[in-house]
Structure formats: structure tokens, C-alpha cells
Motif scaffolding. Structure first.
Motif, PDB file in Angstrom:
ATOM      1  N   ASP A  84       0.522  -1.027  -0.050  1.00 57.90           N
ATOM      2  CA  ASP A  84      -0.281  -0.072   0.113  1.00 57.90           C
ATOM      3  C   ASP A  84       0.655   1.354  -0.246  1.00 57.90           C
ATOM      4  OD1 ASP A  84      -2.995  -1.260   0.167  1.00 57.90           O
ATOM      5  OD2 ASP A  84      -1.670  -1.742   2.162  1.00 57.90           O
ATOM      6  N   LEU A  85       1.873   1.265  -0.238  1.00 52.30           N
ATOM      7  CA  LEU A  85       3.104   2.558   0.666  1.00 52.30           C
ATOM      8  C   LEU A  85       3.210   2.447  -1.089  1.00 52.30           C
ATOM      9  CD1 LEU A  85       4.933   4.165   2.266  1.00 52.30           C
ATOM     10  CD2 LEU A  85       6.596   2.242   1.233  1.00 52.30           C
ATOM     11  N   ALA A  86       2.532   4.458  -1.469  1.00 49.13           N
ATOM     12  CA  ALA A  86       2.845   4.695  -2.454  1.00 49.13           C
ATOM     13  C   ALA A  86       3.757   6.043  -3.109  1.00 49.13           C
ATOM     14  CB  ALA A  86       1.322   6.225  -3.204  1.00 49.13           C
ATOM     15  N   LYS A  87       4.572   6.610  -1.452  1.00 45.92           N
ATOM     16  CA  LYS A  87       5.089   7.130  -2.237  1.00 45.92           C
ATOM     17  C   LYS A  87       6.624   8.123  -0.375  1.00 45.92           C
ATOM     18  CE  LYS A  87       5.832  12.759  -2.374  1.00 45.92           C
ATOM     19  NZ  LYS A  87       4.788  13.573  -2.546  1.00 45.92           N
ATOM     20  N   VAL A  88       7.686   7.787  -0.343  1.00 46.94           N
ATOM     21  CA  VAL A  88       8.007   8.306   0.443  1.00 46.94           C
ATOM     22  C   VAL A  88       9.532   9.342   0.898  1.00 46.94           C
ATOM     23  CG1 VAL A  88      10.204   7.519   2.306  1.00 46.94           C
ATOM     24  CG2 VAL A  88       8.009   6.081   1.755  1.00 46.94           C
ATOM     25  N   ASP A  89       9.243  10.372   1.108  1.00 46.83           N
ATOM     26  CA  ASP A  89       9.871  11.899   1.124  1.00 46.83           C
ATOM     27  C   ASP A  89      10.899  11.333   2.624  1.00 46.83           C
ATOM     28  OD1 ASP A  89       8.476  12.459  -0.650  1.00 46.83           O
ATOM     29  OD2 ASP A  89       7.227  13.694   0.607  1.00 46.83           O
ATOM     30  N   THR A 142      10.106   3.703  -9.686  1.00 45.61           N
ATOM     31  CA  THR A 142      11.416   2.530  -9.953  1.00 45.61           C
ATOM     32  C   THR A 142      12.035   2.892  -8.765  1.00 45.61           C
ATOM     33  OG1 THR A 142      11.522   2.287 -12.034  1.00 45.61           O
ATOM     34  CG2 THR A 142      13.480   1.730 -11.055  1.00 45.61           C
ATOM     35  N   ARG A 143      11.951   4.143  -7.764  1.00 38.62           N
ATOM     36  CA  ARG A 143      13.508   4.970  -6.558  1.00 38.62           C
ATOM     37  C   ARG A 143      12.544   4.465  -5.551  1.00 38.62           C
ATOM     38  NH1 ARG A 143      15.256  10.041  -5.024  1.00 38.62           N
ATOM     39  NH2 ARG A 143      17.357   9.021  -3.447  1.00 38.62           N
ATOM     40  N   LEU A 144      10.502   4.021  -5.628  1.00 39.39           N
ATOM     41  CA  LEU A 144      10.318   4.030  -4.236  1.00 39.39           C
ATOM     42  C   LEU A 144      10.403   1.889  -4.274  1.00 39.39           C
ATOM     43  CD1 LEU A 144       8.227   4.219  -1.682  1.00 39.39           C
ATOM     44  CD2 LEU A 144       6.188   3.746  -3.519  1.00 39.39           C
ATOM     45  N   SER A 145      10.641   1.177  -5.145  1.00 36.05           N
ATOM     46  CA  SER A 145      10.892  -0.304  -5.584  1.00 36.05           C
ATOM     47  C   SER A 145      11.977  -0.569  -5.071  1.00 36.05           C
ATOM     48  CB  SER A 145      10.791  -0.783  -7.200  1.00 36.05           C
ATOM     49  OG  SER A 145       9.168  -0.604  -7.475  1.00 36.05           O
ATOM     50  N   THR A 146      13.241   0.202  -5.179  1.00 40.51           N
ATOM     51  CA  THR A 146      14.321   0.229  -4.218  1.00 40.51           C
ATOM     52  C   THR A 146      14.195   0.223  -2.904  1.00 40.51           C
ATOM     53  OG1 THR A 146      15.137   0.481  -6.742  1.00 40.51           O
ATOM     54  CG2 THR A 146      16.588   0.927  -5.134  1.00 40.51           C
ATOM     55  N   LEU A 147      14.093   1.536  -2.515  1.00 37.39           N
ATOM     56  CA  LEU A 147      13.798   2.051  -1.207  1.00 37.39           C
ATOM     57  C   LEU A 147      13.224   0.550  -0.428  1.00 37.39           C
ATOM     58  CD1 LEU A 147      14.010   3.630   1.584  1.00 37.39           C
ATOM     59  CD2 LEU A 147      11.786   4.548   0.928  1.00 37.39           C
ATOM     60  N   LYS A 148      12.380  -0.127  -1.132  1.00 36.36           N
ATOM     61  CA  LYS A 148      11.628  -1.266  -0.408  1.00 36.36           C
ATOM     62  C   LYS A 148      11.912  -2.684  -0.438  1.00 36.36           C
ATOM     63  CE  LYS A 148       6.150  -0.151  -1.999  1.00 36.36           C
ATOM     64  NZ  LYS A 148       5.221  -0.627  -2.643  1.00 36.36           N
ATOM     65  N   SER A 149      13.212  -2.538  -0.748  1.00 39.79           N
ATOM     66  CA  SER A 149      14.008  -4.000  -0.601  1.00 39.79           C
ATOM     67  C   SER A 149      15.407  -3.317   0.650  1.00 39.79           C
ATOM     68  CB  SER A 149      14.770  -4.292  -2.539  1.00 39.79           C
ATOM     69  OG  SER A 149      13.777  -4.093  -3.420  1.00 39.79           O
ATOM     70  N   THR A 150      15.171  -1.663   0.589  1.00 42.31           N
ATOM     71  CA  THR A 150      16.131  -1.710   1.669  1.00 42.31           C
ATOM     72  C   THR A 150      16.342  -2.350   3.155  1.00 42.31           C
ATOM     73  OG1 THR A 150      16.156   0.614   0.569  1.00 42.31           O
ATOM     74  CG2 THR A 150      17.431   0.332   2.988  1.00 42.31           C
ATOM     75  N   THR A 151      17.228  -3.322   3.484  1.00 41.39           N
ATOM     76  CA  THR A 151      17.173  -3.404   4.624  1.00 41.39           C
ATOM     77  C   THR A 151      17.943  -3.045   5.669  1.00 41.39           C
ATOM     78  OG1 THR A 151      18.669  -5.067   4.057  1.00 41.39           O
ATOM     79  CG2 THR A 151      16.185  -6.021   3.771  1.00 41.39           C
TER      80      THR A 151
END
Length: 186
Positions: A84-89, A142-151
């Protein structure tokens, strides 16, 4: 004794109010309206904060030019965040009162240790005037998809060359960072 005289009035008032609630209007409920429901909540939280005095960059008379903080990020293991995450600042605010310039490098890593993204923020040396640097990084698409892979997030504060610091040097470098997450729930 006077209380007993007023008691019937309270009962009368209570009965009137209760009958008014029962006589209120009502309508049929249409549960099909929930199919078009769209919620857009926003979540705001602190990410990392540090306040480093100038003299902490000096150990036994030797200047250390780097400070590193590593944090594990497990919030993206939650399916709610992923789906459900659409955007992150990501917001950064750095206040430097040390007479040396710095660079803040923020690196995002996945579970296998591969660097996914990086952010670099130049912080000028302090010369007596206000020295607050702010920067916002927006993660969408695409940058949000990258952030979702961050651990794991690594923050490195590197000091630029200049007049050497000592154990009596004054000033501090303070950094505050926060995250604003925007969700779309349908």
C-alpha cells in the motif's frame, strides 16, 4: 431534602432525551458504497538523529575524519508497507557550527549487501552565520521499489580538509532526519 424535590425533574428530562434518540431518523444502509472506498493515510516518523561535538572528532590528539552509523531497516518486511505504500519522503536537516565542511553520505543496502541507492549532502563550514542545510529526497516509482528492498541504511559523515580540530575545538554538527510515508488503501 432538596435533592428529592429535583429528582423527578431529572427523570423527566432523561426520559424526554431518551425518547428523542429513539425517534431519530434512519435510512437503509448501502454496503456497496465501501467498494469505492479509498483511504490515503500519511505516516510521519523520525529516522536518525545525532549531535556530535567537534572534540569527538579528536581521539588522543589524532583527528578522525569520519563518523558512521549503520541501522537495520525491517519495516519493509511488513506486507502493508510493501503493498500500500505509494510514496516516501526522506527529510534531512543538518546544522553545522564547526569550522570545517562535511559531506553526509546516505547509502541504502538490500539483504545481500548490494548498495541500491545513495544520497550525498554537502555541508559547508561554519563561519559565524546560520548554517542549516535541508534536503528532501522523494521516492516514487522505480526509486520507491528500490527503497522497499532496503534492509540496511548506512550514514557516513566525512570531514573535509581544513584547519585541524583539537580536543578544545568548539561547535557541533547536528543532523535530524525523518520519513513521511504516503499510503493508498483501496
Amino acid at each position: 431534602m432538596k435533592r428529592l424535590l429535583y429528582l423527578p425533574y431529572y427523570r423527566y428530562l432523561g426520559i424526554c432525551l431518551l425518547s428523542l434518540f429513539f425517534a431519530a431518523c434512519s435510512s437503509d444502509l448501502d454496503f456497496n458504497q465501501t467498494k469505492n472506498l479509498r483511504l490515503e493515510p500519511t505516516y510521519v516518523a523520525n529516522l536518525v538523529y545525532f549531535d556530535i561535538p567537534a572534540n569527538e572528532f579528536v581521539t588522543n590528539g589524532i583527528e578522525s575524519s569520519q563518523f558512521i552509523d549503520r541501522s537495520t531497516v525491517d519495516v519493509f518486511n511488513n506486507t502493508f508497507f510493501v503493498n500500500d505504500l505509494a510514496k516516501v519522503d526522506l527529510d534531512f536537516e543538518i546544522n553545522n557550527t564547526i569550522a570545517r565542511a562535511y559531506t553526509l553520505d546516505v547509502k541504502l543496502f538490500n539483504a545481500s549487501g548490494t548498495q541500491l541507492d545513495s544520497i550525498s549532502i554537502a555541508v559547508p563550514a561554519y563561519y559565524g552565520a546560520s548554517n542549516i542545510i535541508t534536503q528532501k529526497e522523494v521516492f516514487q516509482g522505480t526509486r520507491l521499489s528500490t527503497l522497499k528492498s532496503t534492509t540496511r541504511i548506512e550514514m557516513a559523515l566525512r570531514m573535509a580538509s581544513g584547519t585541524a580540530l583539537t580536543e578544545t575545538s568548539s561547535g557541533t554538527i547536528k543532523m535530524r532526519s525523518g520519513i513521511t510515508a504516503y499510503f493508498v488503501i483501496q
